[in-house]
Design a protein around this motif. Structure first.
Motif, PDB file in Angstrom:
ATOM      1  N   ARG A  93       0.839  -1.194   0.000  1.00 42.45           N
ATOM      2  CA  ARG A  93       0.000   0.000   0.000  1.00 42.45           C
ATOM      3  C   ARG A  93       0.877   1.248   0.000  1.00 42.45           C
ATOM      4  O   ARG A  93       1.874   1.310   0.733  1.00 42.45           O
ATOM      5  CB  ARG A  93      -0.898   0.010   1.238  1.00 42.45           C
ATOM      6  CG  ARG A  93      -1.949  -1.081   1.269  1.00 42.45           C
ATOM      7  CD  ARG A  93      -2.762  -1.025   2.546  1.00 42.45           C
ATOM      8  NE  ARG A  93      -2.020  -1.547   3.689  1.00 42.45           N
ATOM      9  CZ  ARG A  93      -2.268  -1.201   4.958  1.00 42.45           C
ATOM     10  NH1 ARG A  93      -3.195  -0.301   5.243  1.00 42.45           N
ATOM     11  NH2 ARG A  93      -1.566  -1.740   5.934  1.00 42.45           N
ATOM     12  N   PHE A  95       0.802   5.712  -0.239  1.00 38.27           N
ATOM     13  CA  PHE A  95       0.161   7.019  -0.393  1.00 38.27           C
ATOM     14  C   PHE A  95       1.221   8.024  -0.804  1.00 38.27           C
ATOM     15  O   PHE A  95       2.306   8.064  -0.221  1.00 38.27           O
ATOM     16  CB  PHE A  95      -0.505   7.508   0.892  1.00 38.27           C
ATOM     17  CG  PHE A  95      -0.873   8.968   0.800  1.00 38.27           C
ATOM     18  CD1 PHE A  95      -1.961   9.381   0.045  1.00 38.27           C
ATOM     19  CD2 PHE A  95      -0.076   9.943   1.401  1.00 38.27           C
ATOM     20  CE1 PHE A  95      -2.268  10.723  -0.097  1.00 38.27           C
ATOM     21  CE2 PHE A  95      -0.377  11.292   1.276  1.00 38.27           C
ATOM     22  CZ  PHE A  95      -1.482  11.683   0.519  1.00 38.27           C
ATOM     23  N   ILE A 151      -2.846   5.250  -3.194  1.00 41.83           N
ATOM     24  CA  ILE A 151      -3.682   6.430  -2.969  1.00 41.83           C
ATOM     25  C   ILE A 151      -2.857   7.654  -3.366  1.00 41.83           C
ATOM     26  O   ILE A 151      -1.748   7.851  -2.855  1.00 41.83           O
ATOM     27  CB  ILE A 151      -4.134   6.558  -1.510  1.00 41.83           C
ATOM     28  CG1 ILE A 151      -4.892   5.310  -1.068  1.00 41.83           C
ATOM     29  CG2 ILE A 151      -5.016   7.799  -1.336  1.00 41.83           C
ATOM     30  CD1 ILE A 151      -5.338   5.355   0.386  1.00 41.83           C
ATOM     31  N   ASP A 153      -2.818  11.878  -3.894  1.00 45.30           N
ATOM     32  CA  ASP A 153      -3.482  13.159  -3.711  1.00 45.30           C
ATOM     33  C   ASP A 153      -3.742  13.751  -5.091  1.00 45.30           C
ATOM     34  O   ASP A 153      -2.928  13.595  -6.007  1.00 45.30           O
ATOM     35  CB  ASP A 153      -2.601  14.107  -2.883  1.00 45.30           C
ATOM     36  CG  ASP A 153      -3.355  15.349  -2.460  1.00 45.30           C
ATOM     37  OD1 ASP A 153      -3.461  16.275  -3.294  1.00 45.30           O
ATOM     38  OD2 ASP A 153      -3.843  15.405  -1.327  1.00 45.30           O
ATOM     39  N   GLY A 195      -2.654  12.778   5.161  1.00 43.61           N
ATOM     40  CA  GLY A 195      -1.565  12.566   4.226  1.00 43.61           C
ATOM     41  C   GLY A 195      -0.737  13.805   3.944  1.00 43.61           C
ATOM     42  O   GLY A 195       0.338  13.704   3.346  1.00 43.61           O
ATOM     43  N   SER A 199       4.500  10.985   2.720  1.00 47.56           N
ATOM     44  CA  SER A 199       4.137   9.752   2.036  1.00 47.56           C
ATOM     45  C   SER A 199       4.125   8.579   3.010  1.00 47.56           C
ATOM     46  O   SER A 199       4.731   8.626   4.082  1.00 47.56           O
ATOM     47  CB  SER A 199       5.123   9.466   0.902  1.00 47.56           C
ATOM     48  OG  SER A 199       6.425   9.284   1.421  1.00 47.56           O
ATOM     49  N   TRP A 236      -2.833   5.690   7.248  1.00 51.10           N
ATOM     50  CA  TRP A 236      -3.169   5.286   5.886  1.00 51.10           C
ATOM     51  C   TRP A 236      -4.679   5.087   5.741  1.00 51.10           C
ATOM     52  O   TRP A 236      -5.286   5.518   4.768  1.00 51.10           O
ATOM     53  CB  TRP A 236      -2.428   3.995   5.531  1.00 51.10           C
ATOM     54  CG  TRP A 236      -2.493   3.658   4.080  1.00 51.10           C
ATOM     55  CD1 TRP A 236      -1.621   4.021   3.097  1.00 51.10           C
ATOM     56  CD2 TRP A 236      -3.513   2.882   3.429  1.00 51.10           C
ATOM     57  NE1 TRP A 236      -2.025   3.522   1.885  1.00 51.10           N
ATOM     58  CE2 TRP A 236      -3.176   2.829   2.048  1.00 51.10           C
ATOM     59  CE3 TRP A 236      -4.653   2.229   3.871  1.00 51.10           C
ATOM     60  CZ2 TRP A 236      -3.955   2.140   1.122  1.00 51.10           C
ATOM     61  CZ3 TRP A 236      -5.441   1.547   2.956  1.00 51.10           C
ATOM     62  CH2 TRP A 236      -5.087   1.509   1.589  1.00 51.10           C
ATOM     63  N   ILE A 239      -6.529   8.349   5.509  1.00 49.56           N
ATOM     64  CA  ILE A 239      -6.444   8.926   4.163  1.00 49.56           C
ATOM     65  C   ILE A 239      -7.377   8.182   3.222  1.00 49.56           C
ATOM     66  O   ILE A 239      -8.090   8.787   2.416  1.00 49.56           O
ATOM     67  CB  ILE A 239      -4.992   8.863   3.646  1.00 49.56           C
ATOM     68  CG1 ILE A 239      -4.053   9.629   4.570  1.00 49.56           C
ATOM     69  CG2 ILE A 239      -4.902   9.430   2.222  1.00 49.56           C
ATOM     70  CD1 ILE A 239      -2.584   9.367   4.295  1.00 49.56           C
ATOM     71  N   ALA A 240      -7.375   6.844   3.315  1.00 54.46           N
ATOM     72  CA  ALA A 240      -8.236   6.033   2.448  1.00 54.46           C
ATOM     73  C   ALA A 240      -9.707   6.402   2.628  1.00 54.46           C
ATOM     74  O   ALA A 240     -10.501   6.316   1.682  1.00 54.46           O
ATOM     75  CB  ALA A 240      -8.027   4.553   2.750  1.00 54.46           C
ATOM     76  N   ALA A 243     -10.601   9.166   0.250  1.00 53.46           N
ATOM     77  CA  ALA A 243     -10.255   8.953  -1.160  1.00 53.46           C
ATOM     78  C   ALA A 243     -11.469   8.474  -1.946  1.00 53.46           C
ATOM     79  O   ALA A 243     -12.390   7.862  -1.401  1.00 53.46           O
ATOM     80  CB  ALA A 243      -9.125   7.930  -1.277  1.00 53.46           C
TER      81      ALA A 243
END
Length: 268
Positions: A93, A95, A151, A153, A195, A199, A236, A239-240, A243
Motif C-alpha cells: 500500500r 500514499f 492512494i 493526492d 496525508g 508519504s 493510511w 487517508i483512504a 479517497a
C-alpha cells in the motif's frame, strides 16, 4: 543446521582471497558476500551458481544454498530492505501527496523527476531512470502478483509538462485496470487530511507481520517497530477514508486527459 557460511569461508580461505575479491569476481557487493558468510542472507540461485563457477565446485554451493533455504525460518522483518519487501509482500500500500509513486511513473515522468532535482548529471539521471523501470518490471510483473493499493493526492495529477502529464495520466488509467492494482485519488475538496504530513508505504509480509517505509530527502528506512507501524497503518486508513473509489478515481484521471486535449485544441 546451515553449513553454508562455513563452507563459503573455507572455499575463500583455500583460494586465499578477500570477500571483496570474491564479490568483484561474480559482480556483487562485498557486503553481500559478508552477509552470506555470517548467515544473514542465503545466495539466490543465480548467485550460488556464480559462486560455484568462481570456486570451481560444481554444484556444491547451489545445493547447500537450496538446502539452507528449505530449512531456514523467514528472515526477521527488521533485516529486510524495502526492495526485498516489495519482492515478497502479499499486499503493498502506498500514499503519495506530491509525486506519482515510483512504481507507477512513466519513463518520461521519471526522467523529469530526476533531472529537476539539479543533483544529477545526465548520465546519473539515465542510470536512475533505468533502475526505476527495472524495479517496476520486477515488482509489478511478479509471478505471484501481490495486491497493490495506491492512494494519490489529486495534486499529484497536475505535475509535469503537459505532454508528459497526459502520458502519465493515461498510464495510470492503464495500470489501474489490472485486477490486482487499485488506484484511488484523494479529491481536492478533501482539503486538509492526514496525508499532508508525508508519504506512506506499508507491506504485509510472510507470517502476517506488517512493515512500513519512512522516507526523507537522503534515504529511506524500513520501519518494523510495532507501535510506529500501527500508527502508519491508522494514518493510511484515515487517508483512504477520504479517497474516491477506484472507478470514480479513474473517471477523474480520464477527465484530466480530456482537459489536456481541450487545452491543446485551444492553442491550435
Amino acid at each position: 543446521m546451515n553449513n553454508l557460511p562455513a563452507q563459503l569461508k573455507q572455499l575463500r580461505a583455500k583460494r586465499a582471497v578477500t570477500q571483496d575479491q570474491v564479490a568483484d569476481a561474480i559482480q556483487v557487493s562485498g557486503s553481500l558476500i559478508a552477509a552470506f558468510e555470517t548467515n544473514r542472507l542465503i545466495p539466490k540461485p543465480d548467485t550460488a551458481k556464480a559462486l560455484d563457477g568462481y570456486f570451481e565446485t560444481g554444484e556444491e554451493v547451489q545445493k547447500a544454498a537450496s538446502e539452507a533455504r528449505k530449512n531456514r525460518r523467514p528472515a526477521p522483518s527488521w533485516f529486510l530492505p524495502w526492495e526485498k519487501v516489495e519482492e515478497t509482500a502479499s499486499t503493498l500500500r502506498y500514499f503519495q501527496g506530491t509525486l506519482i509513486p515510483g512504481l507507477l511513473q512513466t519513463e518520461a515522468y521519471a526522467r523529469e523527476v530526476f533531472a529537476r532535482t539539479g543533483l544529477h548529471t545526465d548520465e546519473k539521471v539515465a542510470s536512475e531512470v533505468a533502475l526505476r523501470m527495472e524495479r517496476q518490471a520486477a515488482i509489478l510483473d511478479r509471478e505471484d502478483r501481490p495486491t497493490f493499493i495506491f492512494i494519490l493526492d489529486a495534486a499529484t495529477l497536475h505535475c509535469g509538462p503537459p505532454e508528459i502529464a497526459k502520458e502519465q495520466l493515461l498510464h495510470l488509467a492503464d495500470v489501474g485496470a489490472r485486477p490486482n492494482i487499485f488506484i484511488h485519488v484523494v479529491p481536492a475538496y478533501a482539503a486538509l487530511h492526514g496525508g499532508r504530513s508525508g508519504s506512506i508505504s506499508l507491506a504485509n509480509i510472510e507470517g502476517g507481520s506488517m512493515v512500513g517505509l519512512l522516507e526523507d530527502f537522503f534515504e529511506d528506512r524500513v520501519e518494523v517497530e510495532p507501535a510506529r507501524v500501527s500508527s502508519m497503518d491508522r494514518l493510511w486508513h484515515a487517508i483512504a477514508a477520504v479517497a474516491l473509489p477506484c472507478d470514480q478515481s479513474r473517471d477523474l484521471i480520464l477527465r484530466l486527459v480530456d482537459d489536456h486535449d481541450d487545452s491543446a485544441a485551444d492553442l491550435a
